[in-house]
Scaffold this motif. Structure first.
Motif, PDB file in Angstrom:
ATOM      1  N   THR A   1       0.829  -1.207   0.000  1.00 44.46           N
ATOM      2  CA  THR A   1       0.000   0.000   0.000  1.00 44.46           C
ATOM      3  C   THR A   1       0.861   1.255   0.000  1.00 44.46           C
ATOM      4  O   THR A   1       0.609   2.214  -0.743  1.00 44.46           O
ATOM      5  CB  THR A   1      -0.943  -0.006   1.212  1.00 44.46           C
ATOM      6  OG1 THR A   1      -1.786  -1.166   1.151  1.00 44.46           O
ATOM      7  CG2 THR A   1      -1.814   1.243   1.236  1.00 44.46           C
ATOM      8  N   ILE A   2       1.909   1.273   0.823  1.00 37.56           N
ATOM      9  CA  ILE A   2       2.815   2.424   0.879  1.00 37.56           C
ATOM     10  C   ILE A   2       3.553   2.578  -0.450  1.00 37.56           C
ATOM     11  O   ILE A   2       3.687   3.693  -0.981  1.00 37.56           O
ATOM     12  CB  ILE A   2       3.811   2.279   2.041  1.00 37.56           C
ATOM     13  CG1 ILE A   2       3.087   2.396   3.380  1.00 37.56           C
ATOM     14  CG2 ILE A   2       4.924   3.329   1.950  1.00 37.56           C
ATOM     15  CD1 ILE A   2       3.936   2.002   4.578  1.00 37.56           C
ATOM     16  N   LEU A   3       4.038   1.466  -1.000  1.00 39.60           N
ATOM     17  CA  LEU A   3       4.765   1.521  -2.268  1.00 39.60           C
ATOM     18  C   LEU A   3       3.866   2.051  -3.380  1.00 39.60           C
ATOM     19  O   LEU A   3       4.265   2.943  -4.148  1.00 39.60           O
ATOM     20  CB  LEU A   3       5.298   0.128  -2.609  1.00 39.60           C
ATOM     21  CG  LEU A   3       5.976  -0.033  -3.975  1.00 39.60           C
ATOM     22  CD1 LEU A   3       7.156   0.915  -4.125  1.00 39.60           C
ATOM     23  CD2 LEU A   3       6.425  -1.488  -4.171  1.00 39.60           C
ATOM     24  N   HIS A   4       2.663   1.510  -3.473  1.00 40.23           N
ATOM     25  CA  HIS A   4       1.727   1.958  -4.509  1.00 40.23           C
ATOM     26  C   HIS A   4       1.403   3.436  -4.355  1.00 40.23           C
ATOM     27  O   HIS A   4       1.425   4.204  -5.340  1.00 40.23           O
ATOM     28  CB  HIS A   4       0.444   1.118  -4.426  1.00 40.23           C
ATOM     29  CG  HIS A   4      -0.646   1.578  -5.333  1.00 40.23           C
ATOM     30  ND1 HIS A   4      -1.654   2.421  -4.911  1.00 40.23           N
ATOM     31  CD2 HIS A   4      -0.884   1.343  -6.643  1.00 40.23           C
ATOM     32  CE1 HIS A   4      -2.462   2.664  -5.914  1.00 40.23           C
ATOM     33  NE2 HIS A   4      -2.032   2.024  -6.968  1.00 40.23           N
ATOM     34  N   ARG A   5       1.092   3.861  -3.137  1.00 41.20           N
ATOM     35  CA  ARG A   5       0.737   5.262  -2.901  1.00 41.20           C
ATOM     36  C   ARG A   5       1.911   6.190  -3.226  1.00 41.20           C
ATOM     37  O   ARG A   5       1.717   7.271  -3.803  1.00 41.20           O
ATOM     38  CB  ARG A   5       0.305   5.441  -1.445  1.00 41.20           C
ATOM     39  CG  ARG A   5      -0.171   6.866  -1.127  1.00 41.20           C
ATOM     40  CD  ARG A   5      -0.727   6.970   0.271  1.00 41.20           C
ATOM     41  NE  ARG A   5       0.283   6.706   1.270  1.00 41.20           N
ATOM     42  CZ  ARG A   5       0.192   5.742   2.190  1.00 41.20           C
ATOM     43  NH1 ARG A   5      -0.855   4.934   2.216  1.00 41.20           N
ATOM     44  NH2 ARG A   5       1.156   5.574   3.081  1.00 41.20           N
ATOM     45  N   SER A   6       3.126   5.785  -2.877  1.00 46.14           N
ATOM     46  CA  SER A   6       4.295   6.630  -3.134  1.00 46.14           C
ATOM     47  C   SER A   6       4.591   6.738  -4.623  1.00 46.14           C
ATOM     48  O   SER A   6       4.927   7.821  -5.120  1.00 46.14           O
ATOM     49  CB  SER A   6       5.515   6.066  -2.395  1.00 46.14           C
ATOM     50  OG  SER A   6       5.309   6.081  -0.995  1.00 46.14           O
ATOM     51  N   LEU A   7       4.492   5.635  -5.344  1.00 52.47           N
ATOM     52  CA  LEU A   7       4.703   5.691  -6.790  1.00 52.47           C
ATOM     53  C   LEU A   7       3.678   6.603  -7.453  1.00 52.47           C
ATOM     54  O   LEU A   7       3.999   7.355  -8.379  1.00 52.47           O
ATOM     55  CB  LEU A   7       4.629   4.288  -7.385  1.00 52.47           C
ATOM     56  CG  LEU A   7       5.756   3.317  -7.013  1.00 52.47           C
ATOM     57  CD1 LEU A   7       5.434   1.911  -7.509  1.00 52.47           C
ATOM     58  CD2 LEU A   7       7.093   3.787  -7.578  1.00 52.47           C
ATOM     59  N   ARG A   8       2.456   6.551  -6.962  1.00 52.37           N
ATOM     60  CA  ARG A   8       1.395   7.370  -7.537  1.00 52.37           C
ATOM     61  C   ARG A   8       1.526   8.841  -7.148  1.00 52.37           C
ATOM     62  O   ARG A   8       1.484   9.738  -8.002  1.00 52.37           O
ATOM     63  CB  ARG A   8       0.039   6.832  -7.081  1.00 52.37           C
ATOM     64  CG  ARG A   8      -1.182   7.524  -7.686  1.00 52.37           C
ATOM     65  CD  ARG A   8      -2.433   7.116  -6.934  1.00 52.37           C
ATOM     66  NE  ARG A   8      -2.372   7.555  -5.533  1.00 52.37           N
ATOM     67  CZ  ARG A   8      -3.099   7.025  -4.549  1.00 52.37           C
ATOM     68  NH1 ARG A   8      -3.925   6.018  -4.791  1.00 52.37           N
ATOM     69  NH2 ARG A   8      -3.000   7.504  -3.312  1.00 52.37           N
ATOM     70  N   ASP A   9       1.716   9.104  -5.850  1.00 50.98           N
ATOM     71  CA  ASP A   9       1.657  10.476  -5.354  1.00 50.98           C
ATOM     72  C   ASP A   9       2.999  11.197  -5.422  1.00 50.98           C
ATOM     73  O   ASP A   9       3.051  12.391  -5.737  1.00 50.98           O
ATOM     74  CB  ASP A   9       1.150  10.490  -3.911  1.00 50.98           C
ATOM     75  CG  ASP A   9      -0.274   9.970  -3.792  1.00 50.98           C
ATOM     76  OD1 ASP A   9      -0.951   9.836  -4.830  1.00 50.98           O
ATOM     77  OD2 ASP A   9      -0.697   9.669  -2.659  1.00 50.98           O
ATOM     78  N   GLN A  10       4.105  10.501  -5.108  1.00 54.96           N
ATOM     79  CA  GLN A  10       5.417  11.144  -5.125  1.00 54.96           C
ATOM     80  C   GLN A  10       6.045  11.138  -6.511  1.00 54.96           C
ATOM     81  O   GLN A  10       6.628  12.130  -6.942  1.00 54.96           O
ATOM     82  CB  GLN A  10       6.368  10.467  -4.130  1.00 54.96           C
ATOM     83  CG  GLN A  10       6.110  10.823  -2.671  1.00 54.96           C
ATOM     84  CD  GLN A  10       7.225  10.312  -1.774  1.00 54.96           C
ATOM     85  OE1 GLN A  10       7.219   9.163  -1.365  1.00 54.96           O
ATOM     86  NE2 GLN A  10       8.190  11.145  -1.495  1.00 54.96           N
ATOM     87  N   PHE A  11       5.953   9.999  -7.200  1.00 51.87           N
ATOM     88  CA  PHE A  11       6.601   9.869  -8.504  1.00 51.87           C
ATOM     89  C   PHE A  11       5.647  10.184  -9.658  1.00 51.87           C
ATOM     90  O   PHE A  11       6.047  10.171 -10.819  1.00 51.87           O
ATOM     91  CB  PHE A  11       7.188   8.460  -8.658  1.00 51.87           C
ATOM     92  CG  PHE A  11       8.371   8.217  -7.776  1.00 51.87           C
ATOM     93  CD1 PHE A  11       9.661   8.382  -8.264  1.00 51.87           C
ATOM     94  CD2 PHE A  11       8.213   7.841  -6.444  1.00 51.87           C
ATOM     95  CE1 PHE A  11      10.758   8.174  -7.449  1.00 51.87           C
ATOM     96  CE2 PHE A  11       9.307   7.624  -5.626  1.00 51.87           C
ATOM     97  CZ  PHE A  11      10.589   7.796  -6.122  1.00 51.87           C
ATOM     98  N   ARG A  12       4.384  10.441  -9.345  1.00 52.03           N
ATOM     99  CA  ARG A  12       3.375  10.840 -10.311  1.00 52.03           C
ATOM    100  C   ARG A  12       3.195   9.799 -11.429  1.00 52.03           C
ATOM    101  O   ARG A  12       3.050  10.148 -12.606  1.00 52.03           O
ATOM    102  CB  ARG A  12       3.708  12.216 -10.898  1.00 52.03           C
ATOM    103  CG  ARG A  12       3.792  13.338  -9.857  1.00 52.03           C
ATOM    104  CD  ARG A  12       2.502  13.427  -9.050  1.00 52.03           C
ATOM    105  NE  ARG A  12       2.584  14.403  -7.963  1.00 52.03           N
ATOM    106  CZ  ARG A  12       2.046  15.625  -8.014  1.00 52.03           C
ATOM    107  NH1 ARG A  12       1.379  15.996  -9.089  1.00 52.03           N
ATOM    108  NH2 ARG A  12       2.147  16.443  -6.985  1.00 52.03           N
ATOM    109  N   ILE A  13       3.198   8.513 -11.057  1.00 53.27           N
ATOM    110  CA  ILE A  13       2.864   7.423 -11.966  1.00 53.27           C
ATOM    111  C   ILE A  13       1.381   7.128 -11.760  1.00 53.27           C
ATOM    112  O   ILE A  13       0.973   6.681 -10.690  1.00 53.27           O
ATOM    113  CB  ILE A  13       3.718   6.172 -11.683  1.00 53.27           C
ATOM    114  CG1 ILE A  13       5.204   6.498 -11.857  1.00 53.27           C
ATOM    115  CG2 ILE A  13       3.315   5.016 -12.603  1.00 53.27           C
ATOM    116  CD1 ILE A  13       6.138   5.396 -11.385  1.00 53.27           C
ATOM    117  N   ASP A  14       0.576   7.383 -12.769  1.00 52.43           N
ATOM    118  CA  ASP A  14      -0.881   7.326 -12.600  1.00 52.43           C
ATOM    119  C   ASP A  14      -1.374   5.956 -12.152  1.00 52.43           C
ATOM    120  O   ASP A  14      -2.192   5.844 -11.220  1.00 52.43           O
ATOM    121  CB  ASP A  14      -1.577   7.719 -13.905  1.00 52.43           C
ATOM    122  CG  ASP A  14      -1.416   9.201 -14.224  1.00 52.43           C
ATOM    123  OD1 ASP A  14      -1.169   9.976 -13.282  1.00 52.43           O
ATOM    124  OD2 ASP A  14      -1.513   9.562 -15.407  1.00 52.43           O
TER     125      ASP A  14
END
Length: 328
Positions: free
Chosen positions: A184-197
């Motif tokens: 969950t943390i990895l997915h959220r970080s990739l989406r929100d920090q790295f802007r991967i939709d």
């Protein structure tokens, strides 16, 4: 904007102070604030025959770029003078004070991000202070239940379910709730920090051949697989559990944005083979941005002027990028 980036050189007897001087020599488009003993940097610069100008950091002033040959400084005094290559337990508390001061500055928004140099876990523990690494230290200081260690080099990102554990303890540490939190943390970080939709995550199995249908271990059947199914139902794109020996191949990696490895030496040897010297360690799940070098203190070459600052430069560049992505 000009990001304000705190930098902790880490173990004063290691290569961290030398890396700080090499970082200062090229300047930065960010305001880089060294959180350490200024005398350590001045002594190191003199030994390397490099000019260094330490600029006082005033958080009330507008941020400014860091000119070549300079660093901004937030002083933290050492207990005793450092000798390159020679660990000193007396300075263990100093190292932790630099980390705490820099992290508190991020939490209070004095700094936009934190870049850390290498620390020596052994000497801190020898001083009677329990310490398993930067990642766990910052999680505790920030009051965060779970964080995730991820290393990145070029187009490869590898995150870890477990970090600094003896191999004999890994299996017991991989529980459904732990794995679910990590993903969950990895997915959220990739989406929100790295802007991967829509992040795509490939997940390693724990055992050889991902358990070989239960013949080489049942963690994939009883824990990993059911957890992945649960999270897939929530819309997270997950592949696995996959055998680690074939996951780290170009065709598989082309189909994912990050790999999740079950333990430290399952994923990081591949990452470091690909990018050692310019890879970046990123802590996901903290309330602030933290990046780090991908190497240790290198006591054997400390003070010789031959340390490679590539990983530190990459860590600083990654921190600046993440700050700018956050402010889009």
């Amino acid at each position: 904007m000009i990001p304000r980036i705190a930098f902790t050189p880490g173990e004063p007897a290691g290569i961290g102070p030398e890396l700080a001087i090499k970082l200062a020599s090229i300047g930065s488009p960010a305001q880089v604030i060294a959180v350490c003993d200024p005398q350590l940097l001045e002594k190191t610069a003199a030994q390397l025959r490099q000019k260094l100008r330490l600029l006082p950091f005033d958080p009330s002033e507008p941020p400014a770029v860091t000119p070549a040959g300079s660093l901004y400084i937030q002083p933290v005094p050492m207990a005793e003078p450092a000798v390159a290559g020679q660990l000193n337990k007396s300075n263990a508390t100093y190292v932790l004070e630099t980390l705490s001061s820099a992290a508190q500055g991020c939490l209070s928004r004095r700094f936009d991000a934190l870049v850390t140099g290498p620390v020596h876990k052994g000497v801190i523990n020898d001083a009677g202070i329990p310490f398993s690494g930067h990642t766990e230290f910052f999680a505790d200081l920030a009051g965060v239940e779970r964080v995730v260690m991820m290393l990145a080099a070029e187009d490869l990102r590898v995150a870890l379910v477990t970090t600094h554990l003896p191999l004999k303890d890994v299996s017991a540490a991989i529980t459904g709730p732990h794995l679910e939190q990590t993903i969950t943390i990895l997915h959220r970080s990739l989406r929100d920090q790295f802007r991967i939709d829509v992040p795509r995550i490939a997940v390693c199995g724990l055992n050889p051949h991902a358990g070989e249908g239960g013949h080489l271990g049942r963690e994939e059947i009883e824990i990993i697989g059911p957890t992945l199914d649960k999270l897939r139902a929530l819309g997270i794109q997950l592949t696995g559990p996959l055998p680690a020996d074939t996951l780290f191949t170009p065709p598989q990696l082309a189909r994912c944005d990050a790999v999740l490895a079950m333990y430290h030496d399952q994923g990081l040897p591949v990452l470091k083979f690909k990018g050692f010297g310019h890879a970046v360690n990123i802590t996901l799940g903290l309330p602030f941005i933290r990046t780090s070098v991908d190497h240790g203190t290198a006591l054997n070459i400390a003070g010789q002027g031959i340390a490679d600052s590539g990983s530190l430069q990459a860590a600083l560049s990654q921190a600046i990028q993440l700050v700018r992505l956050r402010n889009l």
